[in-house]
Design a protein around this motif. Structure first.
Motif, PDB file in Angstrom:
ATOM      1  N   ALA A 103      23.613  40.559  -5.281  1.00  0.00           N
ATOM      2  CA  ALA A 103      23.627  41.907  -5.858  1.00  0.00           C
ATOM      3  C   ALA A 103      22.320  42.200  -6.595  1.00  0.00           C
ATOM      4  CB  ALA A 103      24.820  42.059  -6.803  1.00  0.00           C
ATOM      5  N   VAL A 104      21.759  41.190  -7.256  1.00  0.00           N
ATOM      6  CA  VAL A 104      20.482  41.378  -7.944  1.00  0.00           C
ATOM      7  C   VAL A 104      19.377  41.661  -6.933  1.00  0.00           C
ATOM      8  CG1 VAL A 104      18.692  40.186  -9.282  1.00  0.00           C
ATOM      9  CG2 VAL A 104      21.069  40.055 -10.000  1.00  0.00           C
ATOM     10  N   ALA A 105      19.353  40.902  -5.840  1.00  0.00           N
ATOM     11  CA  ALA A 105      18.329  41.131  -4.814  1.00  0.00           C
ATOM     12  C   ALA A 105      18.458  42.532  -4.222  1.00  0.00           C
ATOM     13  CB  ALA A 105      18.450  40.063  -3.727  1.00  0.00           C
ATOM     14  N   GLN A 106      19.685  42.968  -3.958  1.00  0.00           N
ATOM     15  CA  GLN A 106      19.892  44.309  -3.422  1.00  0.00           C
ATOM     16  C   GLN A 106      19.451  45.369  -4.420  1.00  0.00           C
ATOM     17  OE1 GLN A 106      21.099  45.259  -0.268  1.00  0.00           O
ATOM     18  NE2 GLN A 106      20.370  47.250  -1.014  1.00  0.00           N
ATOM     19  N   ALA A 107      19.756  45.151  -5.702  1.00  0.00           N
ATOM     20  CA  ALA A 107      19.359  46.120  -6.727  1.00  0.00           C
ATOM     21  C   ALA A 107      17.844  46.167  -6.884  1.00  0.00           C
ATOM     22  CB  ALA A 107      20.019  45.763  -8.057  1.00  0.00           C
ATOM     23  N   GLU A 108      17.182  45.034  -6.772  1.00  0.00           N
ATOM     24  CA  GLU A 108      15.716  45.025  -6.843  1.00  0.00           C
ATOM     25  C   GLU A 108      15.115  45.806  -5.675  1.00  0.00           C
ATOM     26  OE1 GLU A 108      14.842  40.895  -6.946  1.00  0.00           O
ATOM     27  OE2 GLU A 108      14.990  40.741  -9.146  1.00  0.00           O
ATOM     28  N   ALA A 109      15.701  45.633  -4.468  1.00  0.00           N
ATOM     29  CA  ALA A 109      15.215  46.386  -3.313  1.00  0.00           C
ATOM     30  C   ALA A 109      15.446  47.883  -3.501  1.00  0.00           C
ATOM     31  CB  ALA A 109      15.922  45.889  -2.041  1.00  0.00           C
ATOM     32  N   ASP A 110      16.609  48.253  -4.041  1.00  0.00           N
ATOM     33  CA  ASP A 110      16.884  49.675  -4.291  1.00  0.00           C
ATOM     34  C   ASP A 110      15.905  50.253  -5.309  1.00  0.00           C
ATOM     35  OD1 ASP A 110      18.966  49.487  -2.531  1.00  0.00           O
ATOM     36  OD2 ASP A 110      20.524  49.280  -4.071  1.00  0.00           O
ATOM     37  N   LEU A 111      15.543  49.462  -6.301  1.00  0.00           N
ATOM     38  CA  LEU A 111      14.583  49.946  -7.307  1.00  0.00           C
ATOM     39  C   LEU A 111      13.209  50.161  -6.682  1.00  0.00           C
ATOM     40  CD1 LEU A 111      13.761  50.620 -10.189  1.00  0.00           C
ATOM     41  CD2 LEU A 111      13.457  48.162 -10.616  1.00  0.00           C
ATOM     42  N   ALA A 112      12.776  49.204  -5.838  1.00  0.00           N
ATOM     43  CA  ALA A 112      11.481  49.367  -5.169  1.00  0.00           C
ATOM     44  C   ALA A 112      11.488  50.598  -4.260  1.00  0.00           C
ATOM     45  CB  ALA A 112      11.157  48.106  -4.366  1.00  0.00           C
ATOM     46  N   ALA A 113      12.617  50.821  -3.561  1.00  0.00           N
ATOM     47  CA  ALA A 113      12.709  51.995  -2.682  1.00  0.00           C
ATOM     48  C   ALA A 113      12.679  53.286  -3.498  1.00  0.00           C
ATOM     49  CB  ALA A 113      13.989  51.917  -1.845  1.00  0.00           C
ATOM     50  N   ALA A 114      13.329  53.286  -4.648  1.00  0.00           N
ATOM     51  CA  ALA A 114      13.322  54.486  -5.493  1.00  0.00           C
ATOM     52  C   ALA A 114      11.915  54.784  -6.009  1.00  0.00           C
ATOM     53  CB  ALA A 114      14.297  54.302  -6.656  1.00  0.00           C
ATOM     54  N   ARG A 115      11.193  53.735  -6.370  1.00  0.00           N
ATOM     55  CA  ARG A 115       9.812  53.941  -6.816  1.00  0.00           C
ATOM     56  C   ARG A 115       8.954  54.514  -5.690  1.00  0.00           C
ATOM     57  NH1 ARG A 115       8.094  51.461 -11.522  1.00  0.00           N
ATOM     58  NH2 ARG A 115       9.637  50.169 -12.604  1.00  0.00           N
ATOM     59  N   ARG A 116       9.128  54.001  -4.473  1.00  0.00           N
ATOM     60  CA  ARG A 116       8.341  54.513  -3.347  1.00  0.00           C
ATOM     61  C   ARG A 116       8.686  55.960  -3.026  1.00  0.00           C
ATOM     62  NH1 ARG A 116       7.708  49.697   1.189  1.00  0.00           N
ATOM     63  NH2 ARG A 116       6.649  48.194  -0.174  1.00  0.00           N
ATOM     64  N   ARG A 117       9.969  56.307  -3.137  1.00  0.00           N
ATOM     65  CA  ARG A 117      10.343  57.698  -2.884  1.00  0.00           C
ATOM     66  C   ARG A 117       9.712  58.633  -3.903  1.00  0.00           C
ATOM     67  NH1 ARG A 117      15.390  55.307  -1.480  1.00  0.00           N
ATOM     68  NH2 ARG A 117      16.114  55.569  -3.617  1.00  0.00           N
ATOM     69  N   PHE A 118       9.621  58.180  -5.157  1.00  0.00           N
ATOM     70  CA  PHE A 118       8.971  59.021  -6.165  1.00  0.00           C
ATOM     71  C   PHE A 118       7.484  59.177  -5.861  1.00  0.00           C
ATOM     72  CE2 PHE A 118       6.653  59.687 -10.094  1.00  0.00           C
ATOM     73  CZ  PHE A 118       7.336  60.762 -10.649  1.00  0.00           C
ATOM     74  N   GLU A 119       6.844  58.066  -5.504  1.00  0.00           N
ATOM     75  CA  GLU A 119       5.419  58.142  -5.164  1.00  0.00           C
ATOM     76  C   GLU A 119       5.207  59.028  -3.947  1.00  0.00           C
ATOM     77  OE1 GLU A 119       4.370  54.099  -4.640  1.00  0.00           O
ATOM     78  OE2 GLU A 119       4.199  53.654  -6.788  1.00  0.00           O
ATOM     79  N   GLN A 120       6.115  58.936  -2.965  1.00  0.00           N
ATOM     80  CA  GLN A 120       6.004  59.782  -1.780  1.00  0.00           C
ATOM     81  C   GLN A 120       6.174  61.249  -2.152  1.00  0.00           C
ATOM     82  OE1 GLN A 120       8.895  58.896   1.214  1.00  0.00           O
ATOM     83  NE2 GLN A 120       8.038  60.308   2.720  1.00  0.00           N
ATOM     84  N   ALA A 121       7.127  61.553  -3.035  1.00  0.00           N
ATOM     85  CA  ALA A 121       7.335  62.932  -3.459  1.00  0.00           C
ATOM     86  C   ALA A 121       6.114  63.463  -4.191  1.00  0.00           C
ATOM     87  CB  ALA A 121       8.575  63.023  -4.354  1.00  0.00           C
ATOM     88  N   ALA A 122       5.484  62.606  -5.018  1.00  0.00           N
ATOM     89  CA  ALA A 122       4.284  63.041  -5.730  1.00  0.00           C
ATOM     90  C   ALA A 122       3.143  63.308  -4.756  1.00  0.00           C
ATOM     91  CB  ALA A 122       3.882  61.984  -6.758  1.00  0.00           C
ATOM     92  N   ALA A 123       2.985  62.422  -3.754  1.00  0.00           N
ATOM     93  CA  ALA A 123       1.934  62.625  -2.759  1.00  0.00           C
ATOM     94  C   ALA A 123       2.217  63.870  -1.911  1.00  0.00           C
ATOM     95  CB  ALA A 123       1.817  61.399  -1.871  1.00  0.00           C
TER      96      ALA A 123
END
Length: 382
Positions: A103-123
């Motif tokens: 569950a921790v590994a999955q949550a870490e992956a979800d956090l990385a994906a959320a960060r990338r989506r924010f960066e993509q939205a900013a770009a």
């Protein structure tokens, strides 16, 4: 014969008289003894008895802590046994953390994906902002082309009118008039095309502006660390990490382990009790006094407690900590129904909590459920 009988009675009378005298003496002494005992009891009651209440319907109790796992998992280690003394924070049992780590590994992956989506939205916002600027330039260019096309159309229309006015004079040939008409039609078509180009450029700019507004709404007022999606992913990661911490079950208080119900290899459920801890250094006594004994009892009054475990040689000193809000009968699982026809009055008892001196309790430990005798001093309160 009569003289002999008289002589015998005379001989017996002194014996009976002596016995009767002795009986009167003993009865007098007994009466005096009872009177002295009554006076002593009256004096004791006036001086002491009326200023205290006591009961032997009293038992040691405690706020027992239930140990329950906060996650569901298999037990891989049990470090305590019944009757063992533990301190707050000691490890009681360890649960399997395999699922929690996944569950921790999955949550870490979800956090990385959320960060990338924010960066993509900013770009994307920056790209759309450039498209809006380009759209403005395209509208300006199309409007300029429309102005030029309208000027050409005006010139072609003027030439056509001048040529048509000279057609009857023979100054303009038919071929020249046809060429002027063709030029006017072409200018008119070019002007229409230029107008359409302006409308298209404006529509493209409006679409780009709408997409920019939508994209900026996703990132407006937020950074990569304050974006709602990122914060939600962080919360899930912290919850997963907390499950790993909760896999180690620790003692919530100091006390003695009782009713241990867990074994290695057993799968425990979240919230299901696996053992209890009795705080033997923080015990109290629940004394059940008759209702008539509580007329003068107040919170704070001093009390003495004698436990059957040690006898009268050990006297605990405490104070009245509180009086229960209801009798034992009213708090029973099935309360008494006094509204029935066959009713007999029964003297009720009310639990009174007595707090004990911790030092005396440490010197002579007690256990939950032990019988005691309690005496409350009614003359003063702490």
């Amino acid at each position: 014969m009569a003289d002999a009988t008289f002589a015998q009675d005379a001989a017996v009378d002194p014996v009976q008289a002596r016995r009767q005298s002795q009986r009167r003496t003993w009865l007098t002494r007994l009466a005096l003894l009872l009177a002295v005992a009554g006076l002593l009891w009256a004096a004791w009651y006036l001086l002491i008895g009326r200023n205290e209440v006591s009961t032997d319907n009293a038992y040691v109790n405690a706020e027992i802590a239930q140990v329950t796992p906060l996650i569901s998992a298999q037990v891989v280690e049990v470090r305590v046994r019944d009757t063992q003394m533990v301190r707050r924070g000691d490890v009681l049992a360890v649960l399997d953390t395999s699922n929690a780590r996944i569950a921790v590994a999955q949550a870490e992956a979800d956090l990385a994906a959320a960060r990338r989506r924010f960066e993509q939205a900013a770009a994307t916002s920056e790209s759309l902002s450039a498209q809006v600027a380009a759209g403005d330039a395209e509208v300006t260019r199309a409007e300029a082309q429309l102005t030029a096309a309208e000027a050409d159309l005006t010139k072609a229309q003027t030439d056509l009118k001048r040529r048509e006015s000279l057609r009857g004079t023979g100054a303009v040939s038919g071929e020249e008039l046809t060429a002027v008409r063709r030029a006017f039609a072409a200018a008119k078509a070019a002007a229409s095309s230029a107008r359409a180009a302006v409308e298209q450029a404006r529509a493209s700019r409006t679409a780009a502006a709408g997409q920019l507004a939508a994209s900026e709404a996703l990132v407006a007022g937020s950074s990569i660390d304050t974006d709602p999606a990122v914060l939600a992913a962080k919360a899930r990661l912290e919850a997963a990490q907390l499950d790993i911490v909760r896999a180690v079950i620790r003692a919530p208080i100091d006390g003695v382990i009782t009713r241990r119900q867990v074994q290695i290899g057993q799968r425990v459920s979240q919230g299901a009790p696996i053992m209890s801890i009795v705080p033997v250094n923080n015990l109290y006594v629940d004394a059940n006094f008759k209702e008539r004994q509580l007329r003068r009892v107040k919170v704070g009054m001093p009390a003495k407690v004698v436990a059957d475990l040690y006898g009268s040689d050990v006297v605990y000193h405490g104070r009245v900590a509180g009086i229960s809000g209801g009798t034992g009968a009213s708090m029973a699982l099935i309360p008494a129904q006094n509204a029935t026809g066959n009713w007999i009055k029964v003297v009720q008892r009310l639990p009174v909590r007595i707090e004990l001196d911790p030092k005396e309790l440490a010197a002579h430990p007690l256990r939950v459920g032990l019988s005691t005798e309690v005496e409350i001093d009614l003359t003063s309160a702490d």
